[in-house]
Design a protein around this motif. Structure first.
Motif, PDB file in Angstrom:
ATOM      1  N   SER A  57       0.734  -1.477  -0.204  1.00 42.57           N
ATOM      2  CA  SER A  57      -0.086   0.324   0.316  1.00 42.57           C
ATOM      3  C   SER A  57       0.616   1.322  -0.202  1.00 42.57           C
ATOM      4  O   SER A  57       1.917   1.202   0.540  1.00 42.57           O
ATOM      5  N   VAL A  58       0.850   1.939  -0.748  1.00 45.19           N
ATOM      6  CA  VAL A  58       1.522   3.170  -0.752  1.00 45.19           C
ATOM      7  C   VAL A  58       1.054   4.056  -2.438  1.00 45.19           C
ATOM      8  O   VAL A  58       0.382   3.608  -2.920  1.00 45.19           O
ATOM      9  N   LYS A  71       0.194  11.568   5.350  1.00 47.27           N
ATOM     10  CA  LYS A  71      -0.476  10.144   5.810  1.00 47.27           C
ATOM     11  C   LYS A  71       0.573   9.874   4.619  1.00 47.27           C
ATOM     12  O   LYS A  71       0.641   7.468   4.604  1.00 47.27           O
ATOM     13  N   ARG A  75       2.276   6.394   4.492  1.00 50.82           N
ATOM     14  CA  ARG A  75       2.517   5.154   4.759  1.00 50.82           C
ATOM     15  C   ARG A  75       3.818   4.865   3.417  1.00 50.82           C
ATOM     16  O   ARG A  75       4.078   3.268   3.449  1.00 50.82           O
ATOM     17  N   GLY A  78       5.573   2.463   6.042  1.00 50.06           N
ATOM     18  CA  GLY A  78       5.313   1.146   6.453  1.00 50.06           C
ATOM     19  C   GLY A  78       6.264   0.321   4.705  1.00 50.06           C
ATOM     20  O   GLY A  78       6.185  -0.844   5.216  1.00 50.06           O
ATOM     21  N   SER A  79       5.345   1.249   4.311  1.00 51.08           N
ATOM     22  CA  SER A  79       5.477   0.425   2.447  1.00 51.08           C
ATOM     23  C   SER A  79       7.709  -0.135   2.874  1.00 51.08           C
ATOM     24  O   SER A  79       7.682  -1.422   2.318  1.00 51.08           O
TER      25      SER A  79
END
Length: 356
Positions: A57-58, A71, A75, A78-79
């Motif tokens: 999810s990017v 945001k 993200r 996290g990616s």
């Protein structure tokens, strides 16, 4: 050798990656993409399920700083962690990416692990991610020499943009039988890109009757988002949302009317197809205009800004070109001069050298 390919979003990113992967059959290749994007279909359809697909999810980077940017940044972090984990667990030897926002976590994760990254940028004006992260890459392969003006010196090498293998095959006389186009008529092919182009479609529908009167046939690929796609009906007019065998269609065409995405322009060069280019006016940083300028400067295309183009001008320009076969032939020759037929092989060789 194990290679992770990060290519996502549009055919312009995914098709060159597939063409390159086909030249690396002795490699173990896996794919990095985004859920619900084009690669979830293309990697399976064109690569016959050869490459395991991982999704993360990017999102793209916002134009202005704000909550949306935060945001996106969270993200991205996290990616990067996801890709690092994938690269470590899979014991990959390196990463190949064709740019776009999926390239950011792929590049950062790979470099944090000391792995080489080979990046390919197809546009004449490199995207933001390419410009920002090119210094982190082992080598940046470019589709247009003009792109080197925006990238670190000594980092780039121009190899063209790979195309699907079908574009490198001779035209099969039976390839377009399903369209029932006579062999001795001028053919105009209209294509607005993978998402279609409603504004372009409207211009063509208004201008086309004069082309029919001149004896031309038109194959119009409208995309699937035009509510008026079926409004024009004529015996010399074939209207479809998409068509699979674009290689044969471009080879048969006397003239193409098109947007100027890098992938489409590469295909027009490989098939030696003269064109009228109308850059998509809302493309990021107007990059399609930069692509079109390369073809205009080479004499391979006529270029019009959508805001300045009327159906009357388009109608007259096409009629004038159809009446000038010598000019079309010269434009075809100039389009051919921009083609790099062995681009996929060159890019595969760069990857081999980069991964050792």
């Amino acid at each position: 050798m194990r290679l992770l390919i990060a290519a996502s979003g549009t055919g312009g990113h995914v098709f060159p990656a597939i063409a390159t992967a086909e030249q690396l059959r002795d490699y173990q290749i896996e794919w990095l993409g985004v859920p619900d994007r084009l690669e979830t279909q293309l990697v399976g359809d064109y690569a016959q399920g050869s490459y395991p697909l991982h999704t993360i999810s990017v999102a793209g980077f916002q134009q202005k700083l704000g909550l949306g940017s935060l945001k996106v940044l969270l993200r991205l972090i996290g990616s990067i962690r996801q890709v690092r984990r994938l690269l470590k667990q899979g014991k990959f030897d390196g990463v190949f990416t064709t740019g776009g926002y999926i390239a950011a976590p792929a590049i950062l994760a790979a470099r944090s692990l000391g792995l080489p990254v080979i990046l390919h940028e197809s546009n004449a004006l490199p995207g933001k991610v390419t410009r920002w992260f090119a210094p982190w890459c082992s080598v940046v392969a470019i589709g247009f020499q003009a792109a080197s003006d925006y990238l670190p010196r000594g980092k780039t090498i121009c190899v063209g943009t790979p195309v699907r293998s079908q574009f490198r095959s001779a035209l099969d006389d039976t390839a377009l039988e399903d369209l029932s186009i006579p062999k001795d008529v001028p053919l105009i092919v209209v294509v607005g890109g993978s998402q279609g182009a409603v504004a372009l479609n409207k211009l063509v529908r208004k201008a086309a009757p004069a082309w029919f009167d001149a004896g031309a046939w038109v194959v119009h690929l409208t995309g699937d988002s035009d509510p008026d796609a079926q409004r024009l009906q004529h015996s010399q007019y074939v209207v479809l949302p998409f068509y699979d065998n674009m290689a044969a269609l471009f080879q048969r065409a006397n003239l193409a009317i098109s947007r100027s995405g890098a992938g489409t322009l590469t295909e027009l060069a490989i098939t030696h197809t003269p064109s009228i280019l109308i850059p998509y006016p809302f493309a990021a940083e107007d990059h399609q205009a930069f692509n079109a300028a390369v073809f205009a400067e080479a004499g391979a295309a006529e270029v019009y800004r959508q805001a300045d183009l009327t159906s009357e001008v388009l109608e007259a320009q096409v009629l004038m070109m159809l009446k000038s076969p010598d000019r079309l032939q010269q434009m075809a020759k100039q389009a051919a001069s921009l083609a790099v037929v062995n681009s996929a092989e060159q890019l595969a060789q760069l990857i081999r050298r980069g991964l050792g």
